[in-house]
Design a protein around this motif. Structure first.
Motif, PDB file in Angstrom:
ATOM      1  N   UNK A  10       0.823  -1.214   0.000  1.00 19.56           N
ATOM      2  CA  UNK A  10       0.000   0.000   0.000  1.00 19.56           C
ATOM      3  C   UNK A  10       0.855   1.262   0.000  1.00 19.56           C
ATOM      4  N   UNK A  11       1.972   1.245   0.692  1.00 14.11           N
ATOM      5  CA  UNK A  11       2.847   2.414   0.717  1.00 14.11           C
ATOM      6  C   UNK A  11       3.532   2.592  -0.634  1.00 14.11           C
ATOM      7  N   UNK A  12       3.935   1.502  -1.266  1.00 13.70           N
ATOM      8  CA  UNK A  12       4.519   1.590  -2.608  1.00 13.70           C
ATOM      9  C   UNK A  12       3.471   2.087  -3.609  1.00 13.70           C
ATOM     10  N   UNK A  13       2.255   1.596  -3.495  1.00 12.54           N
ATOM     11  CA  UNK A  13       1.168   2.073  -4.354  1.00 12.54           C
ATOM     12  C   UNK A  13       0.944   3.565  -4.173  1.00 12.54           C
ATOM     13  N   UNK A  14       1.036   4.038  -2.953  1.00 12.71           N
ATOM     14  CA  UNK A  14       0.891   5.472  -2.686  1.00 12.71           C
ATOM     15  C   UNK A  14       1.980   6.278  -3.380  1.00 12.71           C
ATOM     16  N   UNK A  15       3.171   5.726  -3.462  1.00 13.98           N
ATOM     17  CA  UNK A  15       4.246   6.409  -4.179  1.00 13.98           C
ATOM     18  C   UNK A  15       3.948   6.549  -5.653  1.00 13.98           C
ATOM     19  N   UNK A  16       3.418   5.495  -6.250  1.00 13.05           N
ATOM     20  CA  UNK A  16       3.035   5.573  -7.667  1.00 13.05           C
ATOM     21  C   UNK A  16       1.901   6.567  -7.879  1.00 13.05           C
ATOM     22  N   UNK A  17       0.930   6.565  -6.978  1.00 12.98           N
ATOM     23  CA  UNK A  17      -0.179   7.504  -7.097  1.00 12.98           C
ATOM     24  C   UNK A  17       0.285   8.946  -6.928  1.00 12.98           C
ATOM     25  N   UNK A  18       1.201   9.178  -6.011  1.00 14.89           N
ATOM     26  CA  UNK A  18       1.728  10.530  -5.814  1.00 14.89           C
ATOM     27  C   UNK A  18       2.525  10.983  -7.034  1.00 14.89           C
ATOM     28  N   UNK A  19       3.275  10.086  -7.629  1.00 13.29           N
ATOM     29  CA  UNK A  19       3.999  10.421  -8.853  1.00 13.29           C
ATOM     30  C   UNK A  19       3.058  10.752  -9.997  1.00 13.29           C
ATOM     31  N   UNK A  20       1.964  10.025 -10.093  1.00 12.35           N
ATOM     32  CA  UNK A  20       0.964  10.330 -11.107  1.00 12.35           C
ATOM     33  C   UNK A  20       0.296  11.665 -10.869  1.00 12.35           C
ATOM     34  N   UNK A  21       0.033  11.975  -9.609  1.00 15.01           N
ATOM     35  CA  UNK A  21      -0.571  13.267  -9.284  1.00 15.01           C
ATOM     36  C   UNK A  21       0.382  14.404  -9.632  1.00 15.01           C
ATOM     37  N   UNK A  22       1.647  14.213  -9.362  1.00 18.90           N
ATOM     38  CA  UNK A  22       2.648  15.237  -9.676  1.00 18.90           C
ATOM     39  C   UNK A  22       2.759  15.459 -11.186  1.00 18.90           C
ATOM     40  N   UNK A  23       2.728  14.368 -11.943  1.00 26.32           N
ATOM     41  CA  UNK A  23       2.891  14.493 -13.390  1.00 26.32           C
ATOM     42  C   UNK A  23       1.638  15.049 -14.069  1.00 26.32           C
ATOM     43  N   UNK A  24       0.473  14.861 -13.460  1.00 25.35           N
ATOM     44  CA  UNK A  24      -0.763  15.352 -14.052  1.00 25.35           C
ATOM     45  C   UNK A  24      -1.147  16.761 -13.604  1.00 25.35           C
ATOM     46  N   UNK A  25      -0.369  17.369 -12.728  1.00 25.32           N
ATOM     47  CA  UNK A  25      -0.759  18.641 -12.132  1.00 25.32           C
ATOM     48  C   UNK A  25      -1.012  19.726 -13.181  1.00 25.32           C
ATOM     49  N   UNK A  26      -0.162  19.829 -14.195  1.00 24.54           N
ATOM     50  CA  UNK A  26      -0.340  20.869 -15.207  1.00 24.54           C
ATOM     51  C   UNK A  26      -1.431  20.522 -16.210  1.00 24.54           C
ATOM     52  N   UNK A  27      -1.669  19.250 -16.450  1.00 17.91           N
ATOM     53  CA  UNK A  27      -2.653  18.838 -17.451  1.00 17.91           C
ATOM     54  C   UNK A  27      -4.074  18.867 -16.890  1.00 17.91           C
ATOM     55  N   UNK A  28      -4.275  18.293 -15.723  1.00 13.70           N
ATOM     56  CA  UNK A  28      -5.618  18.208 -15.151  1.00 13.70           C
ATOM     57  C   UNK A  28      -5.509  18.261 -13.633  1.00 13.70           C
ATOM     58  N   UNK A  29      -5.797  19.417 -13.084  1.00 14.06           N
ATOM     59  CA  UNK A  29      -5.660  19.582 -11.636  1.00 14.06           C
ATOM     60  C   UNK A  29      -6.691  18.780 -10.859  1.00 14.06           C
ATOM     61  N   UNK A  30      -7.874  18.611 -11.414  1.00 11.87           N
ATOM     62  CA  UNK A  30      -8.914  17.847 -10.717  1.00 11.87           C
ATOM     63  C   UNK A  30      -8.488  16.387 -10.571  1.00 11.87           C
TER      64      UNK A  30
END
Length: 53
Positions: A10-30
């Protein structure tokens, strides 16, 4: 699976999700905020599964 492995997964999954959130910040903030919220939930459940709180 052992409880410790589930917590680590679950902690590793959270890292992947956080990386995805960081990479999508400029494209889609929602979508980035939704992924960040999922990452927070994954970290919380992983920490609780490991028994740190």
């Amino acid at each position: 699976m052992d409880a410790d492995l589930w917590g680590l997964f679950l902690i590793v999954l959270a890292g992947f999700l956080a990386g995805g959130a960081y990479s999508l910040w400029k494209a889609s903030r929602v979508l980035a905020v939704a992924l960040a919220a999922c990452a927070v939930l994954a970290v919380a459940s992983g920490v609780l599964r490991l028994g740190y709180l």
